[in-house]
Design a protein around this motif. Structure first.
Motif, mmCIF file in Angstrom:
data_model
loop_
_atom_site.group_PDB
_atom_site.id
_atom_site.type_symbol
_atom_site.label_atom_id
_atom_site.label_comp_id
_atom_site.label_asym_id
_atom_site.label_seq_id
_atom_site.Cartn_x
_atom_site.Cartn_y
_atom_site.Cartn_z
ATOM 1 N N TYR A 26 1.245 -1.059 0.209
ATOM 2 C CA TYR A 26 0.026 -0.280 -0.187
ATOM 3 C C TYR A 26 0.500 1.646 0.126
ATOM 4 C CZ TYR A 26 -3.902 3.370 1.119
ATOM 5 O OH TYR A 26 -4.831 4.649 0.969
ATOM 6 N N GLN A 27 0.484 1.733 -0.738
ATOM 7 C CA GLN A 27 0.883 3.092 -0.636
ATOM 8 C C GLN A 27 0.503 4.777 -0.228
ATOM 9 O OE1 GLN A 27 3.094 3.835 -4.466
ATOM 10 N NE2 GLN A 27 4.148 5.979 -4.417
ATOM 11 N N PHE A 28 0.388 5.176 0.771
ATOM 12 C CA PHE A 28 0.326 6.083 1.136
ATOM 13 C C PHE A 28 -0.099 7.647 0.221
ATOM 14 C CE2 PHE A 28 1.299 3.887 5.211
ATOM 15 C CZ PHE A 28 0.220 3.631 5.429
ATOM 16 N N GLY A 29 -1.400 7.952 0.486
ATOM 17 C CA GLY A 29 -1.309 9.356 -0.499
ATOM 18 C C GLY A 29 -1.828 8.881 -1.766
ATOM 19 N N VAL A 30 -2.001 7.778 -2.350
ATOM 20 C CA VAL A 30 -2.288 7.519 -3.753
ATOM 21 C C VAL A 30 -3.473 7.648 -3.471
ATOM 22 C CG1 VAL A 30 -1.934 5.998 -5.337
ATOM 23 C CG2 VAL A 30 -0.121 6.704 -4.543
ATOM 24 N N GLY A 31 -4.249 6.562 -2.936
ATOM 25 C CA GLY A 31 -5.659 6.207 -2.819
ATOM 26 C C GLY A 31 -6.130 5.714 -4.411
ATOM 27 N N GLY A 32 -7.586 5.982 -4.870
ATOM 28 C CA GLY A 32 -7.953 5.393 -6.100
ATOM 29 C C GLY A 32 -7.376 5.993 -7.108
ATOM 30 N N ALA A 33 -6.364 6.341 -7.512
ATOM 31 C CA ALA A 33 -5.413 6.766 -8.800
ATOM 32 C C ALA A 33 -5.293 5.789 -9.681
ATOM 33 C CB ALA A 33 -4.240 7.804 -8.780
ATOM 34 N N ALA A 34 -4.527 4.451 -9.110
ATOM 35 C CA ALA A 34 -4.660 4.045 -10.311
ATOM 36 C C ALA A 34 -5.895 3.328 -11.120
ATOM 37 C CB ALA A 34 -3.381 3.001 -8.767
ATOM 38 N N GLY A 35 -6.526 3.237 -10.062
ATOM 39 C CA GLY A 35 -7.718 3.295 -11.039
ATOM 40 C C GLY A 35 -8.743 4.030 -11.740
ATOM 41 N N GLN A 36 -8.732 5.233 -11.171
ATOM 42 C CA GLN A 36 -9.354 6.082 -12.171
ATOM 43 C C GLN A 36 -8.783 5.784 -13.452
ATOM 44 O OE1 GLN A 36 -8.641 9.608 -9.229
ATOM 45 N NE2 GLN A 36 -10.676 9.215 -8.265
ATOM 46 N N SER A 38 -7.374 4.046 -14.563
ATOM 47 C CA SER A 38 -7.221 2.191 -16.004
ATOM 48 C C SER A 38 -8.870 3.111 -16.215
ATOM 49 C CB SER A 38 -7.257 1.357 -14.834
ATOM 50 O OG SER A 38 -8.629 0.988 -14.092
ATOM 51 N N GLN A 39 -9.383 3.282 -15.562
ATOM 52 C CA GLN A 39 -10.873 3.601 -16.156
ATOM 53 C C GLN A 39 -10.903 4.718 -17.182
ATOM 54 O OE1 GLN A 39 -13.622 4.926 -12.510
ATOM 55 N NE2 GLN A 39 -13.882 2.804 -12.002
ATOM 56 N N ALA A 40 -10.566 6.029 -16.747
ATOM 57 C CA ALA A 40 -9.633 6.769 -18.213
ATOM 58 C C ALA A 40 -9.395 6.688 -19.297
ATOM 59 C CB ALA A 40 -8.768 7.904 -17.932
ATOM 60 N N MET A 41 -8.507 5.884 -19.144
ATOM 61 C CA MET A 41 -7.817 4.953 -20.119
ATOM 62 C C MET A 41 -8.713 4.162 -20.960
ATOM 63 S SD MET A 41 -3.743 3.416 -19.177
ATOM 64 C CE MET A 41 -3.203 3.039 -20.047
ATOM 65 N N ALA A 42 -9.612 2.819 -20.598
ATOM 66 C CA ALA A 42 -10.415 1.802 -20.896
ATOM 67 C C ALA A 42 -11.889 3.697 -21.436
ATOM 68 C CB ALA A 42 -11.081 0.967 -20.107
ATOM 69 N N ALA A 43 -12.318 4.618 -20.703
ATOM 70 C CA ALA A 43 -13.313 5.318 -21.133
ATOM 71 C C ALA A 43 -12.384 5.891 -22.973
ATOM 72 C CB ALA A 43 -13.625 6.355 -20.360
#
Length: 129
Positions: A26-36, A38-43
């Motif tokens: 876990y990396q503190f401060g990143v939160g759901g940036a990776a998920g966001q 990947s969702q943006a890349m899929a969109a």
């Protein structure tokens, strides 16, 4: 190696080999940036695919209209040949009657040849379309 086969040879120094693996859980401060991300890349990929679909539809419609336009140009060019033939017939009749010069007949023949060439170009346009 020198010596007898049963001799034990000791190295002059000791060597140490170590393999380490680190994986952050876990990396503190990143939160759901990776998920966001990947969702943006899929969109973006979906949007690009939709744009490609619409471009294909547009190109197909334009090609169909080009074929229709070329076919109409053939019809117009064929009417031009009909008019040029009739003009040649009238000019030849007027020359026979003494009302037209030979140069007028040659001009009418040239117009007929150009009209026939226009029909050929229009038919090639249909093939190209």
């Amino acid at each position: 190696l020198p010596g007898r086969p049963d001799d034990v040879i000791l190295p002059n120094s000791l060597t140490r080999l170590e393999v380490g693996v680190r994986q952050p859980l876990y990396q503190f401060g990143v939160g759901g940036a990776a998920g966001q991300r990947s969702q943006a890349m899929a969109a973006a990929a979906r949007s690009e695919f939709r744009r490609a679909e619409l471009d294909t539809v547009l190109e197909a419609r334009e090609a169909y209209l080009n074929v229709q336009r070329a076919e109409r140009m053939v019809a117009v060019a064929e009417l031009g040949v009909t008019v040029a033939r009739e003009n040649l017939r009238i000019t030849e009749a007027a020359r026979t009657a003494g009302f037209q010069a030979d140069v007028d007949v040659l001009e009418a023949q040239r117009n007929l040849a150009e009209a026939e060439n226009g029909v050929r170009r229009a038919r090639h346009g249909v093939t190209l379309s």
